[in-house]
Design a protein around this motif. Structure first.
Motif, PDB file in Angstrom:
ATOM      1  N   ARG A  70       0.819  -1.218   0.000  1.00 42.05           N
ATOM      2  CA  ARG A  70       0.000   0.000   0.000  1.00 42.05           C
ATOM      3  C   ARG A  70       0.852   1.268   0.000  1.00 42.05           C
ATOM      4  NH1 ARG A  70      -5.060  -0.848  -1.454  1.00 42.05           N
ATOM      5  NH2 ARG A  70      -5.266   1.329  -0.915  1.00 42.05           N
ATOM      6  N   GLY A  71       2.178   1.121   0.008  1.00 43.13           N
ATOM      7  CA  GLY A  71       3.045   2.297  -0.051  1.00 43.13           C
ATOM      8  C   GLY A  71       3.391   2.883   1.307  1.00 43.13           C
ATOM      9  N   VAL A  72       3.081   2.160   2.379  1.00 48.58           N
ATOM     10  CA  VAL A  72       3.461   2.602   3.723  1.00 48.58           C
ATOM     11  C   VAL A  72       4.737   1.849   4.083  1.00 48.58           C
ATOM     12  CG1 VAL A  72       2.786   2.683   6.152  1.00 48.58           C
ATOM     13  CG2 VAL A  72       1.066   2.995   4.388  1.00 48.58           C
ATOM     14  N   ASP A  73       5.830   2.569   4.256  1.00 46.39           N
ATOM     15  CA  ASP A  73       7.119   1.952   4.534  1.00 46.39           C
ATOM     16  C   ASP A  73       7.070   1.171   5.847  1.00 46.39           C
ATOM     17  OD1 ASP A  73       9.806   1.296   4.798  1.00 46.39           O
ATOM     18  OD2 ASP A  73      10.474   3.225   4.013  1.00 46.39           O
ATOM     19  N   ALA A  74       7.623  -0.033   5.846  1.00 44.07           N
ATOM     20  CA  ALA A  74       7.626  -0.866   7.049  1.00 44.07           C
ATOM     21  C   ALA A  74       8.472  -0.257   8.161  1.00 44.07           C
ATOM     22  CB  ALA A  74       8.117  -2.270   6.716  1.00 44.07           C
ATOM     23  N   LYS A  75       9.322   0.730   7.827  1.00 45.08           N
ATOM     24  CA  LYS A  75      10.138   1.401   8.845  1.00 45.08           C
ATOM     25  C   LYS A  75       9.289   2.271   9.758  1.00 45.08           C
ATOM     26  CE  LYS A  75      13.957   1.685   5.627  1.00 45.08           C
ATOM     27  NZ  LYS A  75      14.643   2.604   4.732  1.00 45.08           N
ATOM     28  N   PHE A  76       8.047   2.570   9.347  1.00 42.32           N
ATOM     29  CA  PHE A  76       7.144   3.336  10.204  1.00 42.32           C
ATOM     30  C   PHE A  76       6.670   2.515  11.403  1.00 42.32           C
ATOM     31  CE2 PHE A  76       6.242   6.022   6.395  1.00 42.32           C
ATOM     32  CZ  PHE A  76       6.519   7.249   6.981  1.00 42.32           C
ATOM     33  N   LEU A  77       6.685   1.192  11.283  1.00 44.56           N
ATOM     34  CA  LEU A  77       6.162   0.325  12.339  1.00 44.56           C
ATOM     35  C   LEU A  77       7.220   0.080  13.411  1.00 44.56           C
ATOM     36  CD1 LEU A  77       4.388  -2.322  10.079  1.00 44.56           C
ATOM     37  CD2 LEU A  77       3.430  -0.234  11.036  1.00 44.56           C
ATOM     38  N   VAL A  78       6.902   0.467  14.649  1.00 45.27           N
ATOM     39  CA  VAL A  78       7.806   0.267  15.774  1.00 45.27           C
ATOM     40  C   VAL A  78       7.147  -0.734  16.718  1.00 45.27           C
ATOM     41  CG1 VAL A  78       8.984   1.353  17.718  1.00 45.27           C
ATOM     42  CG2 VAL A  78       8.662   2.629  15.591  1.00 45.27           C
ATOM     43  N   GLU A  79       7.784  -1.902  16.869  1.00 47.81           N
ATOM     44  CA  GLU A  79       7.202  -2.969  17.676  1.00 47.81           C
ATOM     45  C   GLU A  79       7.511  -2.762  19.156  1.00 47.81           C
ATOM     46  OE1 GLU A  79       8.392  -6.809  16.225  1.00 47.81           O
ATOM     47  OE2 GLU A  79       8.518  -6.025  14.174  1.00 47.81           O
ATOM     48  N   GLU A  80       6.468  -2.873  19.977  1.00 45.50           N
ATOM     49  CA  GLU A  80       6.622  -2.845  21.425  1.00 45.50           C
ATOM     50  C   GLU A  80       6.760  -4.288  21.903  1.00 45.50           C
ATOM     51  OE1 GLU A  80       6.551   0.127  23.309  1.00 45.50           O
ATOM     52  OE2 GLU A  80       6.608   1.101  21.355  1.00 45.50           O
ATOM     53  N   LYS A  81       6.906  -4.479  23.221  1.00 48.24           N
ATOM     54  CA  LYS A  81       7.088  -5.843  23.719  1.00 48.24           C
ATOM     55  C   LYS A  81       5.775  -6.629  23.670  1.00 48.24           C
ATOM     56  CE  LYS A  81       6.508  -4.842  28.609  1.00 48.24           C
ATOM     57  NZ  LYS A  81       5.916  -5.858  29.398  1.00 48.24           N
ATOM     58  N   VAL A  82       5.908  -7.946  23.589  1.00 51.50           N
ATOM     59  CA  VAL A  82       4.764  -8.841  23.492  1.00 51.50           C
ATOM     60  C   VAL A  82       4.221  -9.097  24.898  1.00 51.50           C
ATOM     61  CG1 VAL A  82       4.020 -11.132  22.755  1.00 51.50           C
ATOM     62  CG2 VAL A  82       5.779  -9.923  21.463  1.00 51.50           C
ATOM     63  N   GLU A  83       2.889  -9.015  25.058  1.00 48.88           N
ATOM     64  CA  GLU A  83       2.252  -9.271  26.354  1.00 48.88           C
ATOM     65  C   GLU A  83       1.462 -10.569  26.284  1.00 48.88           C
ATOM     66  OE1 GLU A  83      -0.229  -6.031  27.622  1.00 48.88           O
ATOM     67  OE2 GLU A  83       1.027  -4.590  26.549  1.00 48.88           O
ATOM     68  N   LYS A  84       1.553 -11.361  27.343  1.00 51.77           N
ATOM     69  CA  LYS A  84       0.708 -12.557  27.459  1.00 51.77           C
ATOM     70  C   LYS A  84      -0.612 -12.113  28.059  1.00 51.77           C
ATOM     71  CE  LYS A  84       3.724 -16.334  27.253  1.00 51.77           C
ATOM     72  NZ  LYS A  84       3.522 -16.962  25.986  1.00 51.77           N
ATOM     73  N   VAL A  85      -1.727 -12.498  27.436  1.00 49.15           N
ATOM     74  CA  VAL A  85      -3.036 -12.084  27.921  1.00 49.15           C
ATOM     75  C   VAL A  85      -3.602 -13.144  28.845  1.00 49.15           C
ATOM     76  CG1 VAL A  85      -5.355 -11.376  27.243  1.00 49.15           C
ATOM     77  CG2 VAL A  85      -3.416 -10.750  25.829  1.00 49.15           C
ATOM     78  N   SER A  86      -3.879 -14.333  28.325  1.00 47.72           N
ATOM     79  CA  SER A  86      -4.361 -15.448  29.148  1.00 47.72           C
ATOM     80  C   SER A  86      -4.042 -16.741  28.421  1.00 47.72           C
ATOM     81  CB  SER A  86      -5.868 -15.336  29.390  1.00 47.72           C
ATOM     82  OG  SER A  86      -6.571 -15.454  28.183  1.00 47.72           O
ATOM     83  N   GLY A  87      -3.575 -17.705  29.163  1.00 51.77           N
ATOM     84  CA  GLY A  87      -3.186 -18.957  28.524  1.00 51.77           C
ATOM     85  C   GLY A  87      -2.064 -18.724  27.540  1.00 51.77           C
ATOM     86  N   ASP A  88      -2.277 -19.116  26.297  1.00 49.89           N
ATOM     87  CA  ASP A  88      -1.280 -18.899  25.247  1.00 49.89           C
ATOM     88  C   ASP A  88      -1.535 -17.618  24.462  1.00 49.89           C
ATOM     89  OD1 ASP A  88       0.086 -21.155  25.873  1.00 49.89           O
ATOM     90  OD2 ASP A  88      -0.822 -22.408  24.321  1.00 49.89           O
ATOM     91  N   LYS A  89      -2.651 -16.966  24.701  1.00 53.97           N
ATOM     92  CA  LYS A  89      -3.005 -15.772  23.927  1.00 53.97           C
ATOM     93  C   LYS A  89      -2.009 -14.639  24.193  1.00 53.97           C
ATOM     94  CE  LYS A  89      -7.937 -16.718  23.814  1.00 53.97           C
ATOM     95  NZ  LYS A  89      -8.179 -17.024  22.442  1.00 53.97           N
ATOM     96  N   VAL A  90      -1.665 -13.934  23.113  1.00 57.16           N
ATOM     97  CA  VAL A  90      -0.707 -12.832  23.216  1.00 57.16           C
ATOM     98  C   VAL A  90      -1.251 -11.621  22.466  1.00 57.16           C
ATOM     99  CG1 VAL A  90       1.350 -14.267  23.471  1.00 57.16           C
ATOM    100  CG2 VAL A  90       0.568 -13.643  21.197  1.00 57.16           C
ATOM    101  N   LYS A  91      -0.719 -10.454  22.849  1.00 55.92           N
ATOM    102  CA  LYS A  91      -1.009  -9.242  22.091  1.00 55.92           C
ATOM    103  C   LYS A  91       0.244  -8.402  22.048  1.00 55.92           C
ATOM    104  CE  LYS A  91      -2.891  -6.031  25.484  1.00 55.92           C
ATOM    105  NZ  LYS A  91      -4.005  -5.189  25.845  1.00 55.92           N
ATOM    106  N   GLN A  92       0.346  -7.595  21.012  1.00 55.48           N
ATOM    107  CA  GLN A  92       1.519  -6.756  20.832  1.00 55.48           C
ATOM    108  C   GLN A  92       1.077  -5.403  20.291  1.00 55.48           C
ATOM    109  OE1 GLN A  92       4.392  -8.134  17.949  1.00 55.48           O
ATOM    110  NE2 GLN A  92       6.001  -6.882  18.839  1.00 55.48           N
ATOM    111  N   LEU A  93       1.618  -4.356  20.899  1.00 56.17           N
ATOM    112  CA  LEU A  93       1.329  -3.001  20.444  1.00 56.17           C
ATOM    113  C   LEU A  93       2.372  -2.607  19.407  1.00 56.17           C
ATOM    114  CD1 LEU A  93      -0.374  -0.389  20.890  1.00 56.17           C
ATOM    115  CD2 LEU A  93       1.398   0.309  22.478  1.00 56.17           C
ATOM    116  N   ILE A  94       1.908  -2.050  18.307  1.00 57.74           N
ATOM    117  CA  ILE A  94       2.790  -1.552  17.254  1.00 57.74           C
ATOM    118  C   ILE A  94       2.498  -0.062  17.118  1.00 57.74           C
ATOM    119  CG2 ILE A  94       3.436  -1.724  14.841  1.00 57.74           C
ATOM    120  CD1 ILE A  94       3.646  -4.493  15.510  1.00 57.74           C
ATOM    121  N   LYS A  95       3.496   0.757  17.354  1.00 55.18           N
ATOM    122  CA  LYS A  95       3.334   2.205  17.197  1.00 55.18           C
ATOM    123  C   LYS A  95       3.763   2.579  15.781  1.00 55.18           C
ATOM    124  CE  LYS A  95       3.348   3.769  21.798  1.00 55.18           C
ATOM    125  NZ  LYS A  95       2.115   4.387  22.157  1.00 55.18           N
TER     126      LYS A  95
END
Length: 161
Positions: A70-95
Motif C-alpha cells: 500500500r506504499g506505507v514503509d515498514a520502517k514506520f512500524l515500531v514494535e513494542e514488547k509482546v504481552e501474554k493475555v491469558s493462557g497462550d493468547k498474546v497481544k503486541q502493540l505496534i506504534k
C-alpha cells in the motif's frame, strides 16, 4: 527564497487500508480458522491479537507485506514488547511513527551542516524546514538526506520557489 519541509508521517488512509486487508486475509486463511487473530487500529497505534506467539509472527508478517504493497514503509512500524493475555493468547502493540522525534531532527540538521551545502535547516515542531538560495542546493540536500538517513522513511513537503 526556496524551501521545503522534511517530514516523517505515514499516510493514514493507506495504513487503514493495509490493516483492513490484513484482517481480511486472516479471516480467509486456513491456518487461522477458529482463532481470534486480528489487528486493531486506534489512530497511529496498532494492536495485534493472536492465539500464540507463532500466529502473532504470522500476522505481523502479513501486516508488513500489506503495508509495503500500500506504499506505507515498514520502517514506520515500531514494535513494542509482546504481552501474554491469558493462557497462550498474546497481544503486541505496534506504534506507527508520526512526526520527527527531537533527536532525529537534530541528526538531520547535523547531517545538513556537516555537508557544507549552502542551505539552512531549522527545527519547527515535528518537521525540519530547509531553506536555500538555489533550487539545486535543495535537491542536493534531499538526495543527501535520503542517502545518509536511510533508516528514517523521510518525505518532503511544501516545496516552494
Amino acid at each position: 527564497m526556496p524551501s521545503f519541509d522534511t517530514v516523517l508521517k505515514a499516510d493514514a488512509v493507506e495504513l487503514r487500508n493495509a490493516v483492513d486487508q490484513t484482517n481480511k486475509e486472516i479471516t480467509g486463511r486456513f491456518d487461522f480458522k477458529g482463532s481470534n487473530a486480528k489487528v486493531d487500529q486506534k489512530e497511529f497505534d496498532l494492536t495485534i491479537h493472536a492465539d500464540s506467539d507463532f500466529q502473532r509472527e504470522q500476522v505481523l508478517d502479513i501486516l508488513r507485506n500489506k503495508c509495503t504493497k500500500r506504499g506505507v514503509d515498514a520502517k514506520f512500524l515500531v514494535e513494542e514488547k509482546v504481552e501474554k493475555v491469558s493462557g497462550d493468547k498474546v497481544k503486541q502493540l505496534i506504534k506507527v511513527k508520526n512526526g520527527i522525534a527531537q533527536e532525529d531532527a537534530k541528526k538531520i540538521v547535523k547531517v545538513i551542516k556537516d555537508a557544507k551545502l549552502k542551505v539552512q535547516a531549522a527545527i519547527q515542531g515535528d518537521t525540519v524546514r530547509v531553506t536555500g538560495a538555489k533550487r539545486d542546493d535543495l535537491q542536493a540536500t534531499m538526495a543527501l538526506l535520503r542517502k545518509d538517513l536511510a533508516d528514517l522513511p523521510l518525505s518532503f513537503d511544501n516545496f516552494r520557489d
